[in-house]
Write a protein that holds these residues in place. Structure first.
Motif, PDB file in Angstrom:
ATOM      1  N   GLU A   1       0.821  -1.224   0.000  1.00  0.00           N
ATOM      2  CA  GLU A   1       0.000   0.000   0.000  1.00  0.00           C
ATOM      3  C   GLU A   1       0.848   1.264   0.000  1.00  0.00           C
ATOM      4  N   LEU A   2       2.161   1.096  -0.135  1.00  0.00           N
ATOM      5  CA  LEU A   2       3.090   2.236  -0.145  1.00  0.00           C
ATOM      6  C   LEU A   2       3.473   2.582  -1.578  1.00  0.00           C
ATOM      7  N   SER A   3       3.294   3.854  -1.952  1.00  0.00           N
ATOM      8  CA  SER A   3       3.614   4.330  -3.299  1.00  0.00           C
ATOM      9  C   SER A   3       4.648   5.441  -3.211  1.00  0.00           C
ATOM     10  N   ILE A   4       5.763   5.272  -3.942  1.00  0.00           N
ATOM     11  CA  ILE A   4       6.855   6.245  -3.907  1.00  0.00           C
ATOM     12  C   ILE A   4       7.062   6.784  -5.321  1.00  0.00           C
ATOM     13  N   ASN A   5       6.782   8.060  -5.513  1.00  0.00           N
ATOM     14  CA  ASN A   5       6.976   8.695  -6.818  1.00  0.00           C
ATOM     15  C   ASN A   5       8.291   9.467  -6.779  1.00  0.00           C
ATOM     16  N   ILE A   6       9.294   8.946  -7.493  1.00  0.00           N
ATOM     17  CA  ILE A   6      10.633   9.532  -7.428  1.00  0.00           C
ATOM     18  C   ILE A   6      10.676  10.910  -8.077  1.00  0.00           C
ATOM     19  N   SER A   7      10.017  11.076  -9.197  1.00  0.00           N
ATOM     20  CA  SER A   7      10.136  12.343  -9.923  1.00  0.00           C
ATOM     21  C   SER A   7       9.414  13.486  -9.229  1.00  0.00           C
ATOM     22  N   THR A   8       8.306  13.180  -8.546  1.00  0.00           N
ATOM     23  CA  THR A   8       7.564  14.247  -7.870  1.00  0.00           C
ATOM     24  C   THR A   8       7.891  14.328  -6.383  1.00  0.00           C
ATOM     25  N   HIS A   9       8.741  13.396  -5.905  1.00  0.00           N
ATOM     26  CA  HIS A   9       9.176  13.412  -4.497  1.00  0.00           C
ATOM     27  C   HIS A   9       7.981  13.280  -3.564  1.00  0.00           C
ATOM     28  N   GLU A  10       7.039  12.382  -3.927  1.00  0.00           N
ATOM     29  CA  GLU A  10       5.835  12.181  -3.120  1.00  0.00           C
ATOM     30  C   GLU A  10       5.738  10.738  -2.653  1.00  0.00           C
ATOM     31  N   VAL A  11       5.233  10.563  -1.447  1.00  0.00           N
ATOM     32  CA  VAL A  11       5.022   9.243  -0.881  1.00  0.00           C
ATOM     33  C   VAL A  11       3.583   9.162  -0.391  1.00  0.00           C
ATOM     34  N   PHE A  12       2.898   8.072  -0.761  1.00  0.00           N
ATOM     35  CA  PHE A  12       1.525   7.868  -0.318  1.00  0.00           C
ATOM     36  C   PHE A  12       1.408   6.508   0.355  1.00  0.00           C
ATOM     37  N   LEU A  13       0.692   6.470   1.466  1.00  0.00           N
ATOM     38  CA  LEU A  13       0.339   5.232   2.146  1.00  0.00           C
ATOM     39  C   LEU A  13      -1.170   5.107   2.042  1.00  0.00           C
ATOM     40  N   LYS A  14      -1.614   4.129   1.260  1.00  0.00           N
ATOM     41  CA  LYS A  14      -3.017   4.065   0.833  1.00  0.00           C
ATOM     42  C   LYS A  14      -3.304   5.364   0.068  1.00  0.00           C
ATOM     43  N   ASP A  15      -4.221   6.175   0.551  1.00  0.00           N
ATOM     44  CA  ASP A  15      -4.529   7.440  -0.128  1.00  0.00           C
ATOM     45  C   ASP A  15      -3.999   8.651   0.630  1.00  0.00           C
ATOM     46  N   LYS A  16      -3.236   8.407   1.683  1.00  0.00           N
ATOM     47  CA  LYS A  16      -2.738   9.502   2.507  1.00  0.00           C
ATOM     48  C   LYS A  16      -1.310   9.858   2.119  1.00  0.00           C
ATOM     49  N   GLN A  17      -1.058  11.154   1.844  1.00  0.00           N
ATOM     50  CA  GLN A  17       0.303  11.579   1.518  1.00  0.00           C
ATOM     51  C   GLN A  17       1.135  11.659   2.789  1.00  0.00           C
ATOM     52  N   ILE A  18       2.354  11.108   2.709  1.00  0.00           N
ATOM     53  CA  ILE A  18       3.277  11.092   3.836  1.00  0.00           C
ATOM     54  C   ILE A  18       4.378  12.111   3.582  1.00  0.00           C
ATOM     55  N   LYS A  19       4.565  13.023   4.521  1.00  0.00           N
ATOM     56  CA  LYS A  19       5.594  14.049   4.386  1.00  0.00           C
ATOM     57  C   LYS A  19       6.933  13.526   4.918  1.00  0.00           C
ATOM     58  N   LEU A  20       7.935  13.445   4.048  1.00  0.00           N
ATOM     59  CA  LEU A  20       9.276  13.023   4.434  1.00  0.00           C
ATOM     60  C   LEU A  20      10.264  14.145   4.162  1.00  0.00           C
ATOM     61  N   THR A  21      11.302  14.223   4.974  1.00  0.00           N
ATOM     62  CA  THR A  21      12.388  15.167   4.704  1.00  0.00           C
ATOM     63  C   THR A  21      13.202  14.635   3.523  1.00  0.00           C
ATOM     64  N   PRO A  22      14.047  15.460   2.901  1.00  0.00           N
ATOM     65  CA  PRO A  22      14.850  14.983   1.769  1.00  0.00           C
ATOM     66  C   PRO A  22      15.673  13.742   2.093  1.00  0.00           C
ATOM     67  N   TYR A  23      16.281  13.696   3.273  1.00  0.00           N
ATOM     68  CA  TYR A  23      17.116  12.538   3.606  1.00  0.00           C
ATOM     69  C   TYR A  23      16.272  11.318   3.949  1.00  0.00           C
ATOM     70  N   GLU A  24      15.137  11.510   4.585  1.00  0.00           N
ATOM     71  CA  GLU A  24      14.235  10.384   4.819  1.00  0.00           C
ATOM     72  C   GLU A  24      13.783   9.798   3.491  1.00  0.00           C
ATOM     73  N   PHE A  25      13.440  10.664   2.552  1.00  0.00           N
ATOM     74  CA  PHE A  25      12.983  10.211   1.236  1.00  0.00           C
ATOM     75  C   PHE A  25      14.091   9.444   0.514  1.00  0.00           C
ATOM     76  N   LYS A  26      15.300   9.954   0.580  1.00  0.00           N
ATOM     77  CA  LYS A  26      16.396   9.308  -0.127  1.00  0.00           C
ATOM     78  C   LYS A  26      16.707   7.932   0.478  1.00  0.00           C
ATOM     79  N   ILE A  27      16.630   7.817   1.806  1.00  0.00           N
ATOM     80  CA  ILE A  27      16.823   6.506   2.447  1.00  0.00           C
ATOM     81  C   ILE A  27      15.749   5.529   1.981  1.00  0.00           C
TER      82      ILE A  27
END
Length: 224
Positions: free
Chosen positions: A140-166
């Motif tokens: 249920e986790l969706s990671i869009n690399i080009s738009t720097h967005e993360v969704f869990l189900k339908d909820k957007q998850i806010k990550l810092t740049p380093y959290e996202f890169k990890i």
């Protein structure tokens, strides 16, 4: 080249003025605020590339301001504080800061840290912009690399740049175990120091946001 814009938040006018002088001499744009409330007001209408944030301030302290900022922005945050115990540093990293500088500080060291964070942040953004759109789907986790967005189900998850890169590093290499040192060197692009807890703090923050099931601990080895 576009100038970097820095927000300096400190209730001590002398410190604000001193940091402002050093940054302006490096051809940077500078905004200043005396507390967290003023900082949030500035951020409503001003795009900044990095925030230098004092902890002990009236009206709204730096820790609360940092959490508020992280609800909307992923720019690097450098905490300034006279509290230099490990527990205080870990707290600063846990709530979303990218670096922690103790007071009193050497202005040249602070300037070097600002430049380092700006370089990594802009390089990270440029690297992701250069990629074609790519979405990694794990349950249920969706990671869009080009738009720097993360969704869990339908909820957007806010990550810092380093959290996202990890998260991207582990998601693009599913099943491969990365040691703490390997994660640090891949994400921060510098040599790992054995006593540094930055990676474990960031992993904990990611798990708090997306749940523990997506990042597995391989005891004695690392994470996958």
């Amino acid at each position: 080249m576009e100038k970097s814009t820095i927000l300096v938040v400190d209730d001590d006018k002398d410190i604000r003025d001193m940091i402002n002088i050093y940054l302006v001499n490096q051809d940077m744009n500078v905004h200043t605020a005396a507390n967290g409330i003023e900082a949030l007001d500035i951020l409503e209408n001003t795009k900044v590339d990095l925030i230098v944030l004092d902890v002990m301030m009236p009206k709204m302290d730096g820790m609360k301001a940092c959490m508020k900022i992280r609800e909307k922005l992923n720019v690097p945050i450098i905490i300034l504080s006279a509290k230099i115990d490990d527990a205080d540093k870990i707290l600063g990293l846990t709530i979303g800061a990218d670096d922690y500088v103790g007071k009193p500080f050497n202005p040249l060291e602070l300037l070097a840290r600002i430049k380092s964070q700006l370089r990594r942040y802009k390089q990270l953004n440029n690297n992701f912009k250069a990629l074609q759109e790519e979405v990694i789907q794990i349950d249920e986790l969706s990671i869009n690399i080009s738009t720097h967005e993360v969704f869990l189900k339908d909820k957007q998850i806010k990550l810092t740049p380093y959290e996202f890169k990890i998260l991207v590093l582990l998601a693009q290499n599913r099943g491969k175990v990365f040691s703490i040192a390997s994660i640090y060197e891949n994400v921060w692009e510098e040599d790992y120091v054995a006593s540094d807890r930055t990676v474990t703090v960031h992993i904990r923050r990611i798990r708090e946001k997306i749940g523990r099931d997506y990042i597995k601990t391989v005891w004695g080895v690392g994470y996958k």
